[in-house]
Design a protein around this motif. Structure first.
Motif, PDB file in Angstrom:
ATOM      1  N   ALA A   1      -5.941   2.952  -4.507  1.00  0.00           N
ATOM      2  CA  ALA A   1      -4.593   2.973  -5.557  1.00  0.00           C
ATOM      3  C   ALA A   1      -4.597   2.412  -6.757  1.00  0.00           C
ATOM      4  O   ALA A   1      -4.117   3.090  -7.865  1.00  0.00           O
ATOM      5  CB  ALA A   1      -3.506   2.170  -4.818  1.00  0.00           C
ATOM      6  N   THR A   2      -5.432   1.234  -7.180  1.00  0.00           N
ATOM      7  CA  THR A   2      -5.562   0.792  -8.426  1.00  0.00           C
ATOM      8  C   THR A   2      -6.485   1.676  -9.270  1.00  0.00           C
ATOM      9  O   THR A   2      -5.984   2.084 -10.508  1.00  0.00           O
ATOM     10  CB  THR A   2      -6.533  -0.658  -8.291  1.00  0.00           C
TER      11      THR A   2
ATOM     12  N   ARG B   1       0.921  -1.211   0.044  1.00  0.00           N
ATOM     13  CA  ARG B   1      -0.018   0.068  -0.048  1.00  0.00           C
ATOM     14  C   ARG B   1       0.771   1.214   0.185  1.00  0.00           C
ATOM     15  O   ARG B   1       0.692   2.200  -0.705  1.00  0.00           O
ATOM     16  CB  ARG B   1      -0.843   0.042   1.343  1.00  0.00           C
ATOM     17  N   GLU B   2       1.812   1.280   0.763  1.00  0.00           N
ATOM     18  CA  GLU B   2       2.931   2.407   1.106  1.00  0.00           C
ATOM     19  C   GLU B   2       3.635   2.434  -0.366  1.00  0.00           C
ATOM     20  O   GLU B   2       3.703   3.722  -0.864  1.00  0.00           O
ATOM     21  CB  GLU B   2       3.504   2.247   2.141  1.00  0.00           C
TER      22      GLU B   2
ATOM     23  N   GLY C   1      -0.936  -1.558  -6.015  1.00  0.00           N
ATOM     24  CA  GLY C   1      -2.261  -1.356  -5.599  1.00  0.00           C
ATOM     25  C   GLY C   1      -2.917  -2.852  -5.647  1.00  0.00           C
ATOM     26  O   GLY C   1      -3.908  -3.087  -4.644  1.00  0.00           O
TER      27      GLY C   1
ATOM     28  N   ALA D   1      -1.820  -4.902  -2.703  1.00  0.00           N
ATOM     29  CA  ALA D   1      -2.311  -4.467  -1.502  1.00  0.00           C
ATOM     30  C   ALA D   1      -3.784  -4.465  -1.287  1.00  0.00           C
ATOM     31  O   ALA D   1      -4.518  -4.255  -0.458  1.00  0.00           O
ATOM     32  CB  ALA D   1      -2.091  -3.120  -1.166  1.00  0.00           C
ATOM     33  N   LYS D   2      -4.639  -4.885  -2.515  1.00  0.00           N
ATOM     34  CA  LYS D   2      -6.104  -4.968  -2.799  1.00  0.00           C
ATOM     35  C   LYS D   2      -6.729  -3.444  -2.157  1.00  0.00           C
ATOM     36  O   LYS D   2      -7.798  -3.479  -1.379  1.00  0.00           O
ATOM     37  CB  LYS D   2      -6.833  -6.152  -1.902  1.00  0.00           C
ATOM     38  N   ASP D   3      -6.027  -2.617  -2.871  1.00  0.00           N
ATOM     39  CA  ASP D   3      -6.450  -1.228  -2.536  1.00  0.00           C
ATOM     40  C   ASP D   3      -7.079  -0.533  -3.644  1.00  0.00           C
ATOM     41  O   ASP D   3      -6.562  -0.154  -4.638  1.00  0.00           O
ATOM     42  CB  ASP D   3      -5.211  -0.302  -2.169  1.00  0.00           C
TER      43      ASP D   3
ATOM     44  N   ALA E   1       2.789   1.655  -3.402  1.00  0.00           N
ATOM     45  CA  ALA E   1       1.860   2.315  -4.500  1.00  0.00           C
ATOM     46  C   ALA E   1       1.734   3.662  -4.032  1.00  0.00           C
ATOM     47  O   ALA E   1       1.701   4.527  -5.088  1.00  0.00           O
ATOM     48  CB  ALA E   1       0.283   1.547  -4.206  1.00  0.00           C
ATOM     49  N   ALA E   2       1.570   4.218  -2.923  1.00  0.00           N
ATOM     50  CA  ALA E   2       1.221   5.844  -2.700  1.00  0.00           C
ATOM     51  C   ALA E   2       2.585   6.449  -3.189  1.00  0.00           C
ATOM     52  O   ALA E   2       2.656   7.532  -3.766  1.00  0.00           O
ATOM     53  CB  ALA E   2       0.951   5.784  -1.426  1.00  0.00           C
TER      54      ALA E   2
END
Length: 678
Positions: free
Chosen positions: A520-521, A479-480, A512, A515-517, A482-483
């Motif tokens: 982000a995706t 997650r981080e 993303g 992270a299944k975010d 991807a950000a």
């Protein structure tokens, strides 16, 4: 940075009345022979000139000597004289090429620092070649003096040399800069005995020198004539008014030599040990912990957090260290900063590792980072409106962590910026305090954005997002990761590096998904579409916008879906697919209408009218444009209404109705007070 707080000294003056046993403000004297040699080297014709050719690059003067020999002070005095003579009207550009930890400063960081001093913002994320080329272009038409301090080798110096013989480079180093043609070396050693005695007398007062001149000469020999060692001994004597120079000499001789150290470095090591070992336990520990100060820069908060003492006690201790010659104090800032001399940084670190336990060192580092995070949070919170949650939290902090206002916070941020960036780099490199490192970087990003804006702070933000990415990769935090990749890609895209941005956006999409975010995706897919649109690949752009739209619709994000319909309409328009463009713009207008966003609906209708005109349907364009004007009038968007009135006028001109077109142009002028919109 310089090698020592005081400058080199010259011939001894006749002993007179007693001087106060305090350290005077630094002034330069002595080294007349070296200064004369350096000035002669400047005047001497180079090989190219003697061959009848104009030199293609700036001349390089080298001042070589051991750390603590006063090489930086000599370079600074030479530069001062040259600037006063007016030979270099574009001023002095100064940068240090070795960090306090002994590692070479990356060339891109040094080049960016020089560009900052010229008032030129290097592009965020630019590499070494781009930044050094920008620097050479900036110096091509200037007569500037460059001081490259503590250069480790020629590879650090060569990329920074201007391609302009009207500039002059003065470099300091521990040895020759083999590989740079035409370097004029000036090797310095210890001071002569008379100069060394005078330097000692500046700190101790002339009475102690006068009553025992032989002891003063002996002390000068024991210190090898090194200004840094003499300054430390002088500080030790200044703190002990009843001690004689002979007492100091006996104590210095009683200290064992470091057999592993080079012979030339031993006098400075012994002088440092003399001062350190005479300190009480608490100040001695604070001194050792200053080896952890980021970039060798500390303030009272840094020392307080490292030692776990009060801010006032830390400030008093730091001032005592200045008197002893252990630190330099920067006086040109409201809250003083203290600098660890480069020649002492390695000695402090070695002593810290030898005397303090690793767990205690790590705890001190954690306290320092936590204090820095809280100060940065306070620095940002003071910019928030009164009564906001951030200001309420700020009111609950101790007084020492609060700023009186935004101006004071901004001044602190400017003054501490090099140290703050160094702290972030060191925290990430350490690898043991990654949670604190991430909090520190996040707080610094927010503070810079609040006080300077994201555009002005973009180069530093790029570096900080790169640090976040390093931690995320090391800790496997998708997650981080991807950000950080999205932030870096946005900065790449903003500086025209669209292909590099596209590659980062694709990496962010993979992270993303890992992270299944969904945020982000979706953001990555939309950004990939934008990058392809910027590259003119409208087919791929519409494909990625369509994927992002499908995700937004699945998640029920109506506002984002309406915006993406507009983006799809725009790329279809650029591609000449007017039917698809109209369908998407109408869908965008309908989505904004359902959300009650009337200004966005009016803009979508105006774009629909534009596409209708491109498609050869002027009557439909006229009707749609009038509808958009009505919506713009209802919401009071004067600029949009005026722009639409002008579009109506153009359409009426093409339909053969110049009288009506003139009426609409007049309406647009009245709306904007006689100024047509861009």
């Amino acid at each position: 940075m310089t090698d020592q707080a005081v400058d080199t000294s010259g011939p001894a003056e006749a002993a007179g009345t007693e001087e106060p046993a305090v350290r005077e403000s630094a002034r330069f004297f002595g080294r007349e022979r070296e200064l004369k040699q350096l000035r002669a080297d400047i005047e001497r014709a180079g090989l190219d000139t003697m061959a009848g050719r104009r030199s293609a690059r700036a001349r390089v003067l080298l001042i070589a000597g051991r750390p603590g020999s006063g090489r930086t002070a000599l370079a600074a005095e030479l530069a001062r004289g040259l600037l006063e003579s007016g030979d270099y009207p574009d001023g002095l550009l100064r940068v240090r090429l070795t960090g306090n930890d002994g590692t070479p400063v990356p060339t891109e960081r040094a080049a960016r620092a020089l560009l900052d001093r010229l008032g030129i913002a290097g592009p965020p994320g630019a590499d070494e070649d781009e930044l050094t080329e920008t620097l050479r272009e900036a110096l091509a038409t200037r007569r500037a003096l460059l001081l490259l301090d503590d250069a480790p080798d020629a590879e650090q110096v060569d990329p920074l040399l201007p391609d302009n013989p009207d500039c002059l480079v003065v470099a300091t180093s521990g040895g020759p800069l083999t590989g740079i043609p035409g370097v004029r070396p000036c090797t310095i050693g210890g001071l002569d005995t008379g100069s060394a005695v005078q330097l000692l007398g500046r700190a101790t007062g002339q009475v102690r020198i006068t009553v025992d001149p032989l002891a003063a000469q002996t002390m000068a020999e024991e210190c090898g004539g090194q200004p840094a060692a003499l300054a430390l001994v002088g500080g030790w004597l200044a703190a002990r008014p009843t001690a004689s120079v002979a007492d100091a000499t006996r104590r210095l001789r009683a200290l064992p030599d470091d057999a592993e150290a080079p012979a030339g470095a031993r006098p400075l090591i012994r002088a440092f040990r003399l001062v350190h070992d005479s300190l009480p336990a608490t100040p001695a520990r604070i001194l050792r912990l200053l080896a952890l100060a980021p970039g060798g820069l500390a303030d009272a908060h840094t020392a307080s957090a490292l030692a776990g003492c009060s801010v006032s006690a830390a400030r008093s201790t730091l001032d005592d260290f200045v008197t002893l010659g252990l630190l330099r104090r920067e006086e040109d800032v409201e809250e003083p900063q203290y600098e660890v001399p480069g020649c002492l940084a390695g000695l402090l670190r070695a002593l810290l590792d030898d005397r303090d336990r690793p767990a205690e060192i790590q705890l001190a580092r954690a306290r320092m980072l936590e204090r820095t995070v809280r100060l940065l949070q306070s620095c940002r919170a003071v910019t928030e409106p009164e009564g906001s949650p951030a200001r309420r939290r700020l009111a609950g902090l101790p007084r020492t962590l609060r700023f009186p206002g935004p101006d004071a916070a901004a001044a602190w941020l400017r003054a501490r910026r090099p140290a703050l960036l160094a702290a972030a780099r060191a925290a990430v490199q350490d690898g043991e305090l990654d949670t604190l490192a991430r909090r520190l970087v996040a707080a610094l990003v927010r503070a810079l954005a609040a006080h300077e804006g994201t555009d002005a702070a973009a180069p530093d933000l790029y570096a900080l997002h790169g640090l976040v990415l390093a931690v995320a990769v090391r800790r496997d935090l998708p997650r981080e990761r991807a950000a950080a990749l999205l932030n870096l890609a946005d900065l790449d895209a903003g500086t025209g590096r669209t292909k590099e941005a596209l590659a980062r956006y694709r990496e962010a999409l993979d992270a993303g998904r890992a992270a299944k975010d969904p945020y982000a995706t979706g953001r990555a897919m939309e950004s990939i579409g934008g990058a392809y649109a910027e590259l003119g690949d409208y087919h791929r752009a519409s494909d990625w916008y369509g994927r992002a739209l499908a995700q937004r619709l699945t998640q029920g994000e109506a506002a984002e879906a309406a915006r993406l319909y507009g983006r799809l309409g725009a790329v279809h328009t650029y591609a000449g697919r007017y039917g698809e463009a109209l369908r998407n713009w109408r869908a965008a207008a309908a989505g904004h209408r359902r959300l009650g966003d009337l200004p966005a609906q009016a803009r979508a209708l105006s774009e629909t009218a534009r596409v209708q005109e491109y498609a050869g349907r002027p009557q439909e364009s006229l009707r749609t444009c009038r509808e958009a004007v009505e919506w713009a009038r209802r919401v009071g968007d004067v600029r949009l209404q005026a722009a639409l009135e002008l579009r109506l006028a153009d359409t009426l001109d093409r339909l053969g109705d110049p009288a009506a077109a003139g009426l609409h142009r007049g309406t647009a002028d009245r709306l904007l007070g006689g100024t047509s919109p861009a």
